[in-house]
Each structure stands twice: as structure tokens, then as C-alpha cells.
Write a protein that holds these residues in place. Structure first.
Motif, PDB file in Angstrom:
ATOM      1  N   ASP A 351       0.832  -1.197   0.000  1.00 46.97           N
ATOM      2  CA  ASP A 351       0.000   0.000   0.000  1.00 46.97           C
ATOM      3  C   ASP A 351       0.869   1.250   0.000  1.00 46.97           C
ATOM      4  OD1 ASP A 351      -1.645   2.178   1.776  1.00 46.97           O
ATOM      5  OD2 ASP A 351      -2.991   0.937   0.574  1.00 46.97           O
ATOM      6  N   LEU A 352       0.427   2.281  -0.739  1.00 41.06           N
ATOM      7  CA  LEU A 352       1.201   3.518  -0.814  1.00 41.06           C
ATOM      8  C   LEU A 352       1.364   4.183   0.546  1.00 41.06           C
ATOM      9  CD1 LEU A 352      -0.076   5.212  -4.114  1.00 41.06           C
ATOM     10  CD2 LEU A 352       2.079   4.027  -3.703  1.00 41.06           C
ATOM     11  N   GLY A 353       0.362   4.026   1.401  1.00 46.59           N
ATOM     12  CA  GLY A 353       0.470   4.590   2.740  1.00 46.59           C
ATOM     13  C   GLY A 353       1.614   3.964   3.521  1.00 46.59           C
ATOM     14  N   ASP A 354       1.767   2.636   3.373  1.00 44.75           N
ATOM     15  CA  ASP A 354       2.857   1.942   4.060  1.00 44.75           C
ATOM     16  C   ASP A 354       4.211   2.351   3.492  1.00 44.75           C
ATOM     17  OD1 ASP A 354       0.981   0.615   5.581  1.00 44.75           O
ATOM     18  OD2 ASP A 354       0.858  -1.096   4.215  1.00 44.75           O
ATOM     19  N   LEU A 355       4.277   2.560   2.169  1.00 46.77           N
ATOM     20  CA  LEU A 355       5.532   3.008   1.567  1.00 46.77           C
ATOM     21  C   LEU A 355       5.869   4.418   2.042  1.00 46.77           C
ATOM     22  CD1 LEU A 355       7.847   2.562  -0.453  1.00 46.77           C
ATOM     23  CD2 LEU A 355       6.381   3.555  -2.220  1.00 46.77           C
ATOM     24  N   GLY A 356       4.859   5.276   2.114  1.00 45.09           N
ATOM     25  CA  GLY A 356       5.098   6.634   2.572  1.00 45.09           C
ATOM     26  C   GLY A 356       5.630   6.689   3.988  1.00 45.09           C
ATOM     27  N   GLU A 357       5.181   5.783   4.841  1.00 48.12           N
ATOM     28  CA  GLU A 357       5.661   5.752   6.224  1.00 48.12           C
ATOM     29  C   GLU A 357       7.145   5.421   6.298  1.00 48.12           C
ATOM     30  OE1 GLU A 357       3.289   3.126   8.506  1.00 48.12           O
ATOM     31  OE2 GLU A 357       1.431   4.293   8.288  1.00 48.12           O
ATOM     32  N   THR A 370      -1.345   1.069  -4.846  1.00 48.98           N
ATOM     33  CA  THR A 370      -0.201   0.223  -4.544  1.00 48.98           C
ATOM     34  C   THR A 370       1.066   0.761  -5.213  1.00 48.98           C
ATOM     35  OG1 THR A 370      -0.542  -1.217  -6.475  1.00 48.98           O
ATOM     36  CG2 THR A 370      -1.712  -1.794  -4.429  1.00 48.98           C
ATOM     37  N   VAL A 371       2.210   0.208  -4.788  1.00 47.20           N
ATOM     38  CA  VAL A 371       3.492   0.608  -5.364  1.00 47.20           C
ATOM     39  C   VAL A 371       3.533   0.263  -6.847  1.00 47.20           C
ATOM     40  CG1 VAL A 371       5.987   0.238  -5.285  1.00 47.20           C
ATOM     41  CG2 VAL A 371       4.671   0.360  -3.155  1.00 47.20           C
ATOM     42  N   GLY A 372       3.028  -0.943  -7.207  1.00 45.01           N
ATOM     43  CA  GLY A 372       2.992  -1.328  -8.603  1.00 45.01           C
ATOM     44  C   GLY A 372       2.147  -0.382  -9.437  1.00 45.01           C
ATOM     45  N   GLY A 373       1.036   0.057  -8.877  1.00 47.04           N
ATOM     46  CA  GLY A 373       0.176   1.003  -9.582  1.00 47.04           C
ATOM     47  C   GLY A 373       0.846   2.351  -9.766  1.00 47.04           C
ATOM     48  N   LEU A 374       1.572   2.806  -8.729  1.00 49.87           N
ATOM     49  CA  LEU A 374       2.288   4.077  -8.823  1.00 49.87           C
ATOM     50  C   LEU A 374       3.385   4.006  -9.879  1.00 49.87           C
ATOM     51  CD1 LEU A 374       2.732   6.937  -7.675  1.00 49.87           C
ATOM     52  CD2 LEU A 374       4.307   5.916  -5.995  1.00 49.87           C
ATOM     53  N   LEU A 375       4.094   2.875  -9.945  1.00 47.84           N
ATOM     54  CA  LEU A 375       5.140   2.694 -10.942  1.00 47.84           C
ATOM     55  C   LEU A 375       4.552   2.738 -12.352  1.00 47.84           C
ATOM     56  CD1 LEU A 375       8.048   1.952 -11.780  1.00 47.84           C
ATOM     57  CD2 LEU A 375       7.446  -0.453 -11.379  1.00 47.84           C
ATOM     58  N   ALA A 376       3.445   2.025 -12.568  1.00 54.78           N
ATOM     59  CA  ALA A 376       2.804   2.001 -13.888  1.00 54.78           C
ATOM     60  C   ALA A 376       2.278   3.386 -14.270  1.00 54.78           C
ATOM     61  CB  ALA A 376       1.678   0.982 -13.897  1.00 54.78           C
ATOM     62  N   LYS A 377       1.699   4.110 -13.323  1.00 54.26           N
ATOM     63  CA  LYS A 377       1.162   5.442 -13.615  1.00 54.26           C
ATOM     64  C   LYS A 377       2.282   6.407 -13.982  1.00 54.26           C
ATOM     65  CE  LYS A 377      -1.409   9.294 -11.636  1.00 54.26           C
ATOM     66  NZ  LYS A 377      -2.118   9.839 -10.455  1.00 54.26           N
ATOM     67  N   SER A 378       3.378   6.351 -13.233  1.00 54.33           N
ATOM     68  CA  SER A 378       4.498   7.252 -13.501  1.00 54.33           C
ATOM     69  C   SER A 378       5.156   6.950 -14.845  1.00 54.33           C
ATOM     70  CB  SER A 378       5.529   7.144 -12.380  1.00 54.33           C
ATOM     71  OG  SER A 378       6.597   8.036 -12.573  1.00 54.33           O
ATOM     72  N   LEU A 379       5.244   5.646 -15.188  1.00 52.74           N
ATOM     73  CA  LEU A 379       5.826   5.255 -16.476  1.00 52.74           C
ATOM     74  C   LEU A 379       4.893   5.561 -17.640  1.00 52.74           C
ATOM     75  CD1 LEU A 379       7.396   1.774 -15.626  1.00 52.74           C
ATOM     76  CD2 LEU A 379       8.646   3.797 -16.379  1.00 52.74           C
ATOM     77  N   GLY A 380       3.597   5.468 -17.389  1.00 57.92           N
ATOM     78  CA  GLY A 380       2.621   5.638 -18.453  1.00 57.92           C
ATOM     79  C   GLY A 380       2.378   4.370 -19.233  1.00 57.92           C
ATOM     80  N   ARG A 381       2.840   3.258 -18.718  1.00 58.90           N
ATOM     81  CA  ARG A 381       2.652   1.962 -19.372  1.00 58.90           C
ATOM     82  C   ARG A 381       2.846   0.858 -18.337  1.00 58.90           C
ATOM     83  NH1 ARG A 381       7.640   3.922 -20.773  1.00 58.90           N
ATOM     84  NH2 ARG A 381       9.451   2.604 -20.262  1.00 58.90           N
ATOM     85  N   LEU A 405      11.684   9.829  -5.201  1.00 58.80           N
ATOM     86  CA  LEU A 405      11.920   8.403  -4.983  1.00 58.80           C
ATOM     87  C   LEU A 405      12.095   7.744  -6.340  1.00 58.80           C
ATOM     88  CD1 LEU A 405       9.167   7.596  -2.287  1.00 58.80           C
ATOM     89  CD2 LEU A 405      11.599   8.011  -1.880  1.00 58.80           C
ATOM     90  N   ARG A 406      13.157   6.964  -6.493  1.00 59.73           N
ATOM     91  CA  ARG A 406      13.383   6.235  -7.729  1.00 59.73           C
ATOM     92  C   ARG A 406      12.823   4.821  -7.571  1.00 59.73           C
ATOM     93  NH1 ARG A 406      18.555   6.598  -8.240  1.00 59.73           N
ATOM     94  NH2 ARG A 406      18.637   8.274  -9.794  1.00 59.73           N
ATOM     95  N   LEU A 407      11.910   4.444  -8.443  1.00 59.30           N
ATOM     96  CA  LEU A 407      11.283   3.118  -8.419  1.00 59.30           C
ATOM     97  C   LEU A 407      11.840   2.295  -9.572  1.00 59.30           C
ATOM     98  CD1 LEU A 407       9.364   4.816  -6.628  1.00 59.30           C
ATOM     99  CD2 LEU A 407       7.446   3.530  -7.580  1.00 59.30           C
ATOM    100  N   THR A 408      12.335   1.110  -9.263  1.00 59.85           N
ATOM    101  CA  THR A 408      12.894   0.222 -10.276  1.00 59.85           C
ATOM    102  C   THR A 408      12.247  -1.146 -10.170  1.00 59.85           C
ATOM    103  OG1 THR A 408      15.024   1.379 -10.149  1.00 59.85           O
ATOM    104  CG2 THR A 408      15.003  -0.780 -11.224  1.00 59.85           C
TER     105      THR A 408
END
Length: 439
Positions: A351-357, A370-381, A405-408
Motif C-alpha cells: 500500500d502507498l500509505g505503508d511506503l510513505g511511512e 499500490t506501489v505497482g500502480g504508482l510505478l505504472a502510472k508514472s511510467l505511463g505503461r 523516490l526512484r522506483l525500479t
């Protein structure tokens, strides 16, 4: 009580006993067991196959005979008591317990026990009587069911409610309690029943999680995408990501490139196979049978507006029955693992809330959770292994020490080929942050 009354009473008691015995045996007979008895050459197996082909018809008839015999026994016992006692209350006081004992023990417990212990033998013997009798009393049983349905609010059962799924489920639970089957087998049988109520949209991979390729891309690009993503079947899109025009297979790409290196420049659409489209409201069990019949492994689910809702595979449906299909490469991942320099390896479902903490920032997003959703949204794919993006910490997300934050996305593990781990690295203000996304 004269001899005639005794004769009638015993005759009705025997009829009710035999009917109850047949009823219990028929509930345990399946087409498979009947065919097995026929292969073994057991006596009466041919009649058993006939009964197993339409069990509801003969079960209803057995039930009708049992009820008729049981009611007849109750009437005769009451009549005998009324003749034997001067007071009506005395007769009823004796008739009621006697009827209960006969109904529960003689007609209930005893024959049902025998029927369940020896279902094949009992059903074979019962078929000798029920098959010819069904030609006479079968229409009567069906007529009574129609009358019962007419008196029942709502839609009734055309063949009667006596052979229900609930009874079969109860039998499976009983078999598990008696250690005849394992708990996992019981769960699997229940999952088979539930599959009949499962829609494609409940098991499909949604469009937002799909890895797809444009029809104009080259075979080399398609092969590279298949190898990087780990998927052996990739949807091919036309005018937009919502327009799936076919499916390209990794084996077709590899074969074409292996035969001729010049084919690498050919468009993907030259090798794609036709896509199978199904409504996302289709029953998952029906789709599984169709996929087996037509020898297809993947289908595209369409929503009510004609757009692509997602993709469903045979494996997705089978997992509804047997559970998650995993192999030796699948590992139980901890939700958060601390790395060097303040970085973390997290699951894509965190959950993004848990990552933010973890970093002391507010990462709440109205579009993703979720983190996966944030990564996909930021990438646009849809992310694949190695995809990297930077999430800026500006505005409401501003942090005194962190610029972003860099997500890989890490390579997928196991046979599902889905990104399940993401490395999150803090980018401090004094560090050089990347200006564009890379994949």
C-alpha cells in the motif's frame, strides 16, 4: 388389529423402507461409478447406467414412494390406535410416538445407512423396479413438482429441489470429516461448484496490467519484448491499447527469426494469430470448456461498451479450482526488505500509505493504491523488468531532505511473469535526479 390391517401396515412399511434405501443409494451414484460397474461386469450395471443418465427422475420417484408409504403407515397406526382405545387422546398419545419411531428408525436410519454403505448394489436393485415404474408414476411425480413450484414464491426447480448442490456439498464435507478425502480435495470440489458462479471478469488480468505490442512493431522488437517481459503470448494492438487485433506467440517469433534473419524487420501483424473475444460477463466454467474444445489458451474479455476489459488464460481459470499454481522459482516475499543507503525492496502490492511511512512522506494518490500502480502510472505503461521512474516529492508531497523516490522494477520470479518486487531508492536534494524515465 386384524390380519388385514397388519398386512397393509407391513406392506407399506416395506415399501417405505425400500424407497428410502433406494433414495439414499441414488444420491451417491454418479455416471462415472455406473460406467465403472458396467466395465467390471457387475449384475444390473446396464440398468444402473440408465438410472445414472437421469438420476433426478428416479430420485423423485423414490421420494414419492417413500412419502406415500410413510404417510400410509402413519394413517394405519393412528387408525389401529383409535380402534384399540376408548378415548381419542389416548389413541393419539400412543400413535404419535409409535409413528415417530417407525419413521425415524425403520424408514429413516436403517435403510439410509444401507443405501449409503452399498450404493451400487442398492441402486442396481432399485433400478429393477424404478425403471418400469417410472413409465407409470413418473408423470405423476413431475405433475406434483409442477404444482409445488406453482405454490412456491419465485422461480422453482423444473426437476424438483431434492437433488441439490447443497446436498452434494454436505456429502463432501461429511467425507472430509470421516477422513475419506483430504481437506485440500474438499476445497477443490467446492471450488468446482463455485466456478459455475464465477464470471470471466473475476479471473482475468485487467487491461491496465497487460503487456502489449503495437501491430507495426518489428518481429525483433516483439521478440525482445517477449524475452524481457517473460510472456509467451502477447496481445497485439491496433489504433490504441484498447484495440486488440490479435495475439503473437513467442514460439512463432523465435521460429521466424531463426529461419531468416531478414524477417526481423517484418511487422508483428504478419505473424499474429486471431484473437478470441468473449464478454467479461461470461461464465468462467463455460469458457474453460470452450477453450479446451477449441484448443485455445488465451481469450480477450470485452466489457459492455465493446472495449477491452482484460485477458484471461486457461491457467487463470484453473487457479480458481486448484489455487495458485507455483513452481520452484516462486518465493514467499516479505512485504518490505531494507537495503543499503536507505533503499527498500518492497512488493508491488504494498500500500502507498505503508511506503510513505518508510520515508516519512504522504504518497496517497487518487488513481492508484499500490506501489505497482504508482510505478505504472508514472511510467505511463505497464512496467517490465528494469523499468525505472522517478516520483517527484514536490508540492503537497514535499520533503525537507528528499527530492524524489526512484522506483525500479526487478525481474519477475516464478511462472506468472509478473513484476512483484520494486526497489525504492531515496533521491536527496543534493543528488542529481534523472530528468526522464528509462525502461
Amino acid at each position: 388389529m386384524d390380519a388385514t390391517l397388519w398386512t397393509f401396515l407391513l406392506t407399506l412399511l416395506v415399501i417405505a423402507w425400500l424407497a428410502s434405501c433406494a433414495e439414499a443409494g441414488l444420491t451417491r451414484i454418479t455416471a462415472f461409478r455406473a460406467e465403472q460397474a458396467a466395465r467390471e461386469g457387475r449384475r444390473g450395471a446396464s440398468r444402473l447406467v440408465t438410472v445414472a443418465a437421469d438420476p433426478t427422475r428416479y430420485l423423485n420417484l423414490a421420494l414419492l414412494l417413500r412419502v406415500a408409504g410413510e404417510m400410509g403407515v402413519a394413517v394405519l397406526v393412528t387408525y389401529a390406535c383409535l380402534k384399540s382405545f376408548d378415548e381419542v387422546w389416548q389413541a393419539l398419545l400412543v400413535a404419535v410416538p409409535v409413528t415417530v419411531v417407525l419413521s425415524f428408525v425403520v424408514i429413516g436410519v436403517s435403510p439410509r445407512t444401507i443405501g449409503r454403505q452399498h450404493p451400487v448394489a442398492v441402486s442396481g436393485a432399485a433400478a429393477l423396479i424404478l425403471i418400469p415404474l417410472s413409465r407409470v408414476l413418473g408423470p405423476l411425480a413431475q405433475l406434483l413438482i409442477i404444482v409445488g413450484n406453482a405454490l412456491t414464491p419465485g422461480e422453482g426447480f423444473r426437476k424438483g429441489p431434492f437433488a441439490s448442490e447443497a446436498e452434494l456439498r454436505a456429502m463432501v464435507d461429511l467425507a472430509e470429516r470421516e477422513s475419506l478425502i483430504e481437506d485440500e480435495e474438499r476445497r477443490m470440489v467446492h471450488s468446482v461448484f463455485e466456478l459455475g458462479d464465477t464470471l470471466v471478469r473475476e479471473v482475468m488480468v485487467p487491461r491496465t496490467d497487460l503487456i502489449s505490442i503495437d501491430r507495426g512493431k518489428t518481429l525483433r522488437q516483439g521478440l525482445s519484448l517477449a524475452l524481457r517481459s517473460g510472456f509467451s503470448r502477447i496481445p497485439v494492438t491496433g489504433e490504441s491499447d484498447d484495440d486488440i487485433v490479435g495475439i503473437v506467440y513467442l514460439k512463432d517469433l523465435a521460429r521466424a527469426v531463426h529461419i531468416s534473419r531478414e524477417a526481423e524487420a517484418d511487422p508483428v501483424e504478419s505473424l499474429m494469430r486471431p484473437a478470441t473475444f468473449v464478454p467479461d460477463t461470461k461464465n468462467a466454467g463455460d469458457l474453460l470448456r470452450e477453450m479446451q474444445r477449441d484448443h485455445i489458451h488465451v481469450a480477450v474479455a470485452i466489457d459492455e461498451y465493446g472495449g477491452t476489459a482484460g485477458v484471461v488464460t486457461i491457467e487463470d481459470i484453473l487457479e480458481e479450482i486448484v489455487g495458485e499454481i507455483a513452481d520452484e522459482y516462486d518465493q514467499e516475499l516479505p512485504p518490505v526488505a531494507e537495503l543499503a543507503d536507505g533503499a527498500y525492496r518492497v512488493t508491488s502490492r504494498l500500500d502507498l500509505g505503508d511506503l510513505g511511512e518508510l520515508f516519512g512522506v504522504d504518497l496517497e494518490d487518487e488513481d492508484v493504491e499500490t506501489v505497482g500502480g504508482l510505478l505504472a502510472k508514472s511510467l505511463g505503461r505497464v512496467p517490465i523488468a528494469g523499468a525505472t521512474t522517478l516520483v517527484d516529492l514536490t508540492g503537497e508531497r514535499a520533503h525537507p531532505e528528499l527530492a524524489g523516490l526512484r522506483l525500479t522494477a526487478e525481474p519477475p520470479t516464478g511462472r506468472r511473469n509478473r513484476i512483484d518486487r520494486v526497489v525504492v531508492e531515496p533521491i536527496r536534494h543534493e543528488a542529481d535526479a534523472p530528468t526522464e524515465d528509462a525502461a
